[in-house]
Write a protein that holds these residues in place. Structure first.
Motif, short mmCIF file in Angstrom:
data_model
loop_
_atom_site.label_atom_id
_atom_site.label_comp_id
_atom_site.label_asym_id
_atom_site.label_seq_id
_atom_site.Cartn_x
_atom_site.Cartn_y
_atom_site.Cartn_z
N UNK A 87 46.71 71.26 24.41
CA UNK A 87 46.85 71.06 25.72
C UNK A 87 47.06 69.81 25.84
N UNK A 88 46.74 68.69 25.10
CA UNK A 88 46.89 67.35 25.15
C UNK A 88 46.95 66.73 23.79
N UNK A 89 48.23 66.00 23.53
CA UNK A 89 48.45 65.28 22.36
C UNK A 89 47.98 63.71 22.51
N UNK A 90 47.61 63.09 21.37
CA UNK A 90 47.03 61.78 21.35
C UNK A 90 47.70 60.83 20.40
N UNK A 91 48.09 59.83 20.70
CA UNK A 91 48.53 58.94 19.56
C UNK A 91 48.00 57.58 19.80
N UNK A 92 47.27 56.98 18.75
CA UNK A 92 46.70 55.74 18.72
C UNK A 92 47.70 54.70 18.24
N UNK A 93 46.86 53.62 18.09
CA UNK A 93 47.73 52.35 17.49
C UNK A 93 47.03 51.52 16.76
N UNK A 94 47.58 51.18 15.67
CA UNK A 94 46.99 50.17 14.73
C UNK A 94 46.66 50.94 13.31
N UNK A 95 45.97 51.91 13.43
CA UNK A 95 45.79 52.86 12.28
C UNK A 95 44.41 52.35 11.80
N UNK A 96 43.21 52.14 12.39
CA UNK A 96 41.94 51.60 11.83
C UNK A 96 41.34 52.85 10.99
N UNK A 97 40.44 52.36 10.26
CA UNK A 97 39.65 53.39 9.35
C UNK A 97 39.06 54.40 10.07
#
Lengths: 322, 322
Positions: free
Chosen positions: B263-273
């Motif tokens: 229903x909802x895709x999520x994309x982050x930023x930085x790639x932390x642990x």
DNA sequence: TTGTAAGCGTTATCAC
DNA sequence: GTGATAACGCTTACAA
């Protein structure tokens, strides 16, 4: 010609008087002070720290030795940096990443007068070896080190553990599991003893089969929860080595639809920010205060002042997991 | 008498020769080197760093200026400390906590020759004011500062944003929301432009009503998710300012039984642990590499060497939230 | 290959 | 109050 000399020249006063003005000595005429101060401003003068350090034998720098960095250590460090700054000291961080050679650098820096003192957060070298450096300047450790070769500001974690136990007991939880840290550490020993003597004094079963070791991180916590869930009998409550472990246990319990705290109560340790957000019952560890004490202990010898320490205490923080 | 003098005396050689041995100058006879080295060992000699610094004008210390510390900044700092150490430099941390006065201390320390150079992670003083300190030693900033008054190793975040957009587009997501950081920041501007031009080029609707600002932390993320869920129409995907925001959005979505990524895709930023642990799709930000570049940039002027920079790139890390 | 002597920029100890 | 003068511990021309 250095600015210092320039100030001498322009003002007509001697080195000594200029130095006195810089250091706010009272033995200077108002006139001299005025003239010299003006010229200093004019020249945008600032003393060369290396020259001052060489001459005084003090660098006004203190080193912090650690192997890793994380939220808890950061709490200690930040507080230390602040306190030190209030006393005019700078803090320099030595992160060894577990390499004894790199760690030793910090101690050599004490010897070479790059820092006036050292705080050990976590170290990997043999305490007896490090003890030898105490002749070069004050050293204090956060945790207890070996046979107290090096002074520390450590607290007895058993005190905190007892708080948690009494809380659980008063809530009616008696089948209690423990997720410890390093099996041989002083802290673990101390906690285990506290646990066992508490349970015995209440004539409760000491459930040694439910001891788990090396539970540090949240993934260790998840792993620990898995083992508990797959064991013959679920405990009513778990005491954790720290909040991260508690977080892992909590999230894995949720994943398995184990109701917290109805089916399983969880108590963390340290009281980190995240455990507040997640509503985890925990034991507040006065880390910032220990950090301040660490500085005061150094300052007592550096500034030749009296050391006044107050007894610090743990505190139970009741939240949603019990 | 200092140990240095003692070495002179005992060996019978002059100051200069002793100094040459200490500094591994080739212009010393094997005999002299041998004798002097032996005596140094015997005396457990180590040079006084203040004297060396005063004489050479170099402290071999570099300052890092930051207002706060967190996982991302720690990544940068730790890498910097390591790189610096490889080149024989120590790193000293200045945490201002947002206080301009305290921050200025770091710059004054450059002026008073306590440090040879400075890296700015985040600062609160006016860049034009800080620029004035560049005459006292090299300064480099992580993020772009003002009108490039101070050199930086910043990357254009729009590049990373495009990666995320292409990925979402290829997966068929077209109704895309944005959770930005500070509305006026250069990064946000750059991202917004990238988003709008991408959408327009694909003839897709630029959904400006779904722009959210000041979404930094995981609780900001939770808040943002709440607003989205209560809005008239749920987006198919959200692009986040950083991984913390993504974590908050993810956990709040789960709480509301919104299926991710169906229903909802999520994309982050930085790639932390943590985003690895939680399986969040994100854009890998080469922070450690930027940190290394920051040191090299300082080193180029301190060591008077050539500066070789390689172009760094963002990278899409596909995980479970898309 | 070695030595002499002049820095580096302050503080500290005397006298006056 | 002020000023010589000697530290502080090391590097670096310049000579030899």
């Amino acid at each position: 010609m250095s600015k210092f000399d320039e100030i001498m020249k322009r003002s007509g006063y001697s080195k000594a008087t200029v130095s006195r003005v810089i250091n706010h000595s009272p033995y200077v005429s108002d006139e001299a002070r005025q003239i010299i101060t003006d010229i200093m401003k004019q020249l945008n003068y600032i003393p060369n720290r290396n020259a001052v350090s060489l001459s005084t034998g003090q660098t006004k720098q203190i080193g912090i030795v650690t192997s890793t960095t994380g939220e808890i250590i950061l709490t200690f460090m930040n507080q230390f940096i602040d306190t030190a700054m209030d006393f005019g000291f700078q803090t320099i961080i030595y992160t060894s990443r577990g390499d004894p050679e790199i760690e030793l650098q910090a101690f050599e820096d004490l010897r070479s007068k790059r820092v006036d003192g050292l705080v050990i957060i976590a170290c990997v070298n043999d305490p007896r070896k490090l003890k030898a450096y105490m002749e070069y300047g004050p050293i204090v450790s956060w945790q207890r080190m070996g046979n107290d070769e090096i002074p520390s500001v450590a607290m007895d974690q058993a005190e905190g553990y007892k708080l948690a136990l009494e809380h659980l007991f008063s809530r009616g939880y008696t089948r209690i599991a423990n997720a410890f840290g390093r099996a041989e550490s002083l802290n673990t020993q101390s906690r285990r003893e506290a646990f066992e003597s508490f349970m015995k004094s209440r004539r409760l079963h000491v459930w040694t089969e439910a001891y788990q070791y090396s539970v540090f991180s949240s993934s260790d916590g998840e792993e620990a929860m898995r083992r508990m869930a797959e064991g013959p009998e679920l405990p009513q409550a778990v005491l954790c080595s720290n909040d991260y472990a508690a977080i892992g246990i909590l999230s894995e319990a949720r994943r398995r639809n184990i109701q917290v705290p109805e089916q399983l109560a969880i108590v963390g340790f340290d009281d980190i920010e995240l455990s507040r957000v997640l509503g985890i019952t925990t034991i507040h560890n006065p880390i910032a205060e220990q950090s301040t004490q660490a500085f005061h202990q150094l300052w007592a010898v550096l500034g030749k002042t009296e050391l006044k320490t107050e007894q610090l205490t743990y505190q139970l923080i009741e939240r949603d997991t019990t």
